[in-house]
Design a protein around this motif. Structure first.
Motif, PDB file in Angstrom:
ATOM      1  N   THR A  52      33.322  32.373  48.501  1.00  0.00           N
ATOM      2  CA  THR A  52      34.192  32.639  47.110  1.00  0.00           C
ATOM      3  C   THR A  52      34.698  34.177  46.880  1.00  0.00           C
ATOM      4  O   THR A  52      35.609  34.255  46.666  1.00  0.00           O
ATOM      5  N   LEU A  53      33.348  35.407  47.775  1.00  0.00           N
ATOM      6  CA  LEU A  53      34.298  36.472  48.007  1.00  0.00           C
ATOM      7  C   LEU A  53      35.905  36.819  48.182  1.00  0.00           C
ATOM      8  O   LEU A  53      37.066  37.059  47.874  1.00  0.00           O
ATOM      9  N   VAL A  54      35.474  35.407  49.504  1.00  0.00           N
ATOM     10  CA  VAL A  54      36.708  35.549  50.070  1.00  0.00           C
ATOM     11  C   VAL A  54      38.039  35.172  49.292  1.00  0.00           C
ATOM     12  O   VAL A  54      39.501  35.678  49.237  1.00  0.00           O
ATOM     13  N   ALA A  55      38.169  34.482  49.140  1.00  0.00           N
ATOM     14  CA  ALA A  55      38.834  33.586  48.165  1.00  0.00           C
ATOM     15  C   ALA A  55      39.595  34.256  46.804  1.00  0.00           C
ATOM     16  O   ALA A  55      40.631  34.510  46.824  1.00  0.00           O
ATOM     17  N   CYS A  56      38.682  35.558  46.218  1.00  0.00           N
ATOM     18  CA  CYS A  56      38.996  36.211  45.426  1.00  0.00           C
ATOM     19  C   CYS A  56      39.760  37.227  45.267  1.00  0.00           C
ATOM     20  O   CYS A  56      40.401  37.542  44.431  1.00  0.00           O
ATOM     21  N   CYS A  57      39.502  37.472  46.444  1.00  0.00           N
ATOM     22  CA  CYS A  57      39.583  38.779  47.463  1.00  0.00           C
ATOM     23  C   CYS A  57      41.359  38.383  47.369  1.00  0.00           C
ATOM     24  O   CYS A  57      42.450  39.110  47.035  1.00  0.00           O
ATOM     25  N   VAL A  58      42.145  37.247  48.428  1.00  0.00           N
ATOM     26  CA  VAL A  58      42.891  36.783  48.440  1.00  0.00           C
ATOM     27  C   VAL A  58      43.978  36.945  46.802  1.00  0.00           C
ATOM     28  O   VAL A  58      45.100  37.087  46.740  1.00  0.00           O
ATOM     29  N   THR A  59      43.168  36.149  46.036  1.00  0.00           N
ATOM     30  CA  THR A  59      44.127  36.164  44.728  1.00  0.00           C
ATOM     31  C   THR A  59      43.688  37.464  43.951  1.00  0.00           C
ATOM     32  O   THR A  59      44.690  37.283  43.703  1.00  0.00           O
ATOM     33  N   LEU A  60      42.323  37.530  43.501  1.00  0.00           N
ATOM     34  CA  LEU A  60      42.658  39.113  43.046  1.00  0.00           C
ATOM     35  C   LEU A  60      43.647  40.233  43.600  1.00  0.00           C
ATOM     36  O   LEU A  60      44.335  41.203  43.086  1.00  0.00           O
ATOM     37  N   TYR A 101      52.083  47.882  47.205  1.00  0.00           N
ATOM     38  CA  TYR A 101      50.667  47.955  46.512  1.00  0.00           C
ATOM     39  C   TYR A 101      51.143  49.164  45.869  1.00  0.00           C
ATOM     40  O   TYR A 101      49.511  48.810  45.294  1.00  0.00           O
ATOM     41  N   GLU A 102      51.758  50.261  45.896  1.00  0.00           N
ATOM     42  CA  GLU A 102      51.577  50.700  44.695  1.00  0.00           C
ATOM     43  C   GLU A 102      50.855  50.309  43.546  1.00  0.00           C
ATOM     44  O   GLU A 102      50.931  51.333  42.698  1.00  0.00           O
ATOM     45  N   VAL A 103      52.362  49.599  42.878  1.00  0.00           N
ATOM     46  CA  VAL A 103      52.462  49.039  42.077  1.00  0.00           C
ATOM     47  C   VAL A 103      51.301  47.727  41.290  1.00  0.00           C
ATOM     48  O   VAL A 103      51.786  47.258  40.201  1.00  0.00           O
ATOM     49  N   TYR A 104      50.471  47.882  42.559  1.00  0.00           N
ATOM     50  CA  TYR A 104      49.151  46.504  41.720  1.00  0.00           C
ATOM     51  C   TYR A 104      48.721  47.189  40.497  1.00  0.00           C
ATOM     52  O   TYR A 104      48.403  48.148  40.471  1.00  0.00           O
ATOM     53  N   GLN A 105      48.474  46.081  39.935  1.00  0.00           N
ATOM     54  CA  GLN A 105      47.700  46.212  38.377  1.00  0.00           C
ATOM     55  C   GLN A 105      47.297  44.701  38.699  1.00  0.00           C
ATOM     56  O   GLN A 105      47.569  43.411  39.119  1.00  0.00           O
ATOM     57  N   VAL A 106      46.057  44.614  37.427  1.00  0.00           N
ATOM     58  CA  VAL A 106      45.205  43.343  37.895  1.00  0.00           C
ATOM     59  C   VAL A 106      44.772  43.878  35.959  1.00  0.00           C
ATOM     60  O   VAL A 106      44.153  44.470  35.522  1.00  0.00           O
ATOM     61  N   ASP A 107      45.004  42.037  35.664  1.00  0.00           N
ATOM     62  CA  ASP A 107      44.290  42.000  34.070  1.00  0.00           C
ATOM     63  C   ASP A 107      42.677  42.156  34.520  1.00  0.00           C
ATOM     64  O   ASP A 107      42.077  41.627  35.409  1.00  0.00           O
ATOM     65  N   SER A 108      42.472  41.933  33.063  1.00  0.00           N
ATOM     66  CA  SER A 108      40.795  42.373  32.929  1.00  0.00           C
ATOM     67  C   SER A 108      40.474  40.898  33.107  1.00  0.00           C
ATOM     68  O   SER A 108      39.367  41.036  33.397  1.00  0.00           O
ATOM     69  N   GLU A 109      41.259  39.582  32.634  1.00  0.00           N
ATOM     70  CA  GLU A 109      40.125  38.520  32.372  1.00  0.00           C
ATOM     71  C   GLU A 109      39.948  38.027  33.923  1.00  0.00           C
ATOM     72  O   GLU A 109      39.178  37.443  34.451  1.00  0.00           O
ATOM     73  N   LEU A 164      40.221  39.383  36.930  1.00  0.00           N
ATOM     74  CA  LEU A 164      38.950  41.060  37.301  1.00  0.00           C
ATOM     75  C   LEU A 164      37.701  40.558  36.447  1.00  0.00           C
ATOM     76  O   LEU A 164      37.031  40.111  37.949  1.00  0.00           O
ATOM     77  N   ALA A 165      37.831  39.808  35.281  1.00  0.00           N
ATOM     78  CA  ALA A 165      35.734  39.520  34.479  1.00  0.00           C
ATOM     79  C   ALA A 165      35.943  38.026  35.786  1.00  0.00           C
ATOM     80  O   ALA A 165      34.626  37.708  36.238  1.00  0.00           O
ATOM     81  N   THR A 166      36.163  37.381  36.052  1.00  0.00           N
ATOM     82  CA  THR A 166      36.738  36.014  36.357  1.00  0.00           C
ATOM     83  C   THR A 166      36.290  35.822  37.607  1.00  0.00           C
ATOM     84  O   THR A 166      35.263  35.243  38.068  1.00  0.00           O
ATOM     85  N   ALA A 167      36.896  37.018  38.657  1.00  0.00           N
ATOM     86  CA  ALA A 167      36.371  36.504  39.816  1.00  0.00           C
ATOM     87  C   ALA A 167      34.954  37.505  39.732  1.00  0.00           C
ATOM     88  O   ALA A 167      34.479  37.380  40.915  1.00  0.00           O
ATOM     89  N   PHE A 168      34.190  38.607  39.092  1.00  0.00           N
ATOM     90  CA  PHE A 168      32.849  38.787  39.189  1.00  0.00           C
ATOM     91  C   PHE A 168      31.992  37.561  39.151  1.00  0.00           C
ATOM     92  O   PHE A 168      31.529  37.458  39.590  1.00  0.00           O
TER      93      PHE A 168
END
Length: 176
Positions: free
Chosen positions: A37-45, A6-14, A16-20
Motif C-alpha cells: 500500500t505504501l509504494v502504491a500510494c507513493c506512485v499515485t500521490l 517537480y517544483e510545481v507539484y501540488q496535492v489536493d487534500s482529498e 492526501l487524506a485517502t493515502a494516509f
C-alpha cells in the motif's frame, strides 16, 4: 501532471487524506500489505515512476514490495549486495536526498546498485527511513527517470507516509 516539473507539484487534500487512511488501514494488517500500500500510494500521490520499500526489523523476516517489476528487481538485488541508498538509509536512519545515479558518489558507493538502476532506466533515487518511535525498521526508495530529485513537498510527504507505515506495523514487529 506527469510531465510537470517537480517544483510545481501540488496535492489536493482529498488525495492526501485517502493515502494516509489507506496506509493506516494496511499497516494494521502487517508488513506485506503495509509495504504494498505504501509504494502504491507513493506512485499515485507523489507522482514518481517507481517506489520500493523494505521492512527489515531487528528480528523477523525481511519484507520487500515495489510498485513495479523494475523497482522490485532492483531492491531485491540491493538487499543481496548489501548496498544502495536504502541500505545506507536503514543503517543511518537518515534520508538519502536525491542522488543522481550518474554522479561519482553513486558509482563509488553503490557500484552494483547504480549499474543496475541505470540499466533499468532510473536516473535519480531518494531513500527515506521507515521509522518507529525508537529506530529505523526499513526504507522507502523513490526512483525517478529524471536526473533531479522530487521536490521538497514530495519528499516530506514520502517521509510522513513511511513513518505512518512503520508506526502502524510496529505492534507486529514486537510480536514477531
Amino acid at each position: 501532471m506527469r510531465g510537470m516539473p517537480y517544483e510545481v507539484y501540488q496535492v489536493d487534500s482529498e488525495r492526501l487524506a485517502t493515502a494516509f487512511v489507506e496506509v493506516a488501514d494496511a499497516s494494521v494488517r502487517g508488513g506485506p500489505q503495509a509495504l504494498a500500500t505504501l509504494v502504491a500510494c507513493c506512485v499515485t500521490l507523489l507522482e514518481v515512476p517507481s517506489a520500493a520499500a523494505v521492512l527489515k526489523p531487528p528480528t523477523g523476516r525481511v519484507e520487500v514490495a515495489a510498485s513495479d517489476n523494475r523497482g522490485l528487481r532492483l531492491e531485491r538485488a540491493a538487499l543481496s549486495w548489501g548496498e544502495g541508498p536504502g541500505a545506507d538509509c536503514r543503517a543511518s536512519a537518515q534520508p538519502i536526498r536525491g542522488v543522481p545515479l550518474a554522479h561519482p558518489y553513486a558509482r563509488a558507493n553503490w557500484p552494483s546498485y547504480t549499474a543496475m538502476a541505470r540499466s533499468l532506466g532510473f536516473a535519480c533515487v531518494v531513500a527515506v527511513p521507515l521509522r518507529t518511535t525508537e529506530r529505523a525498521v526499513g526504507s522507502l526508495s523513490l526512483l525517478s527517470e529524471r536526473s533531479g530529485p522530487p521536490g521538497p513537498l514530495q519528499l516530506r510527504l514520502g517521509q510522513h507516509l513511511a513513518d505512518a507505515t512503520a508506526r502502524g506495523v510496529q505492534p507486529h514487529l514486537l510480536s514477531s
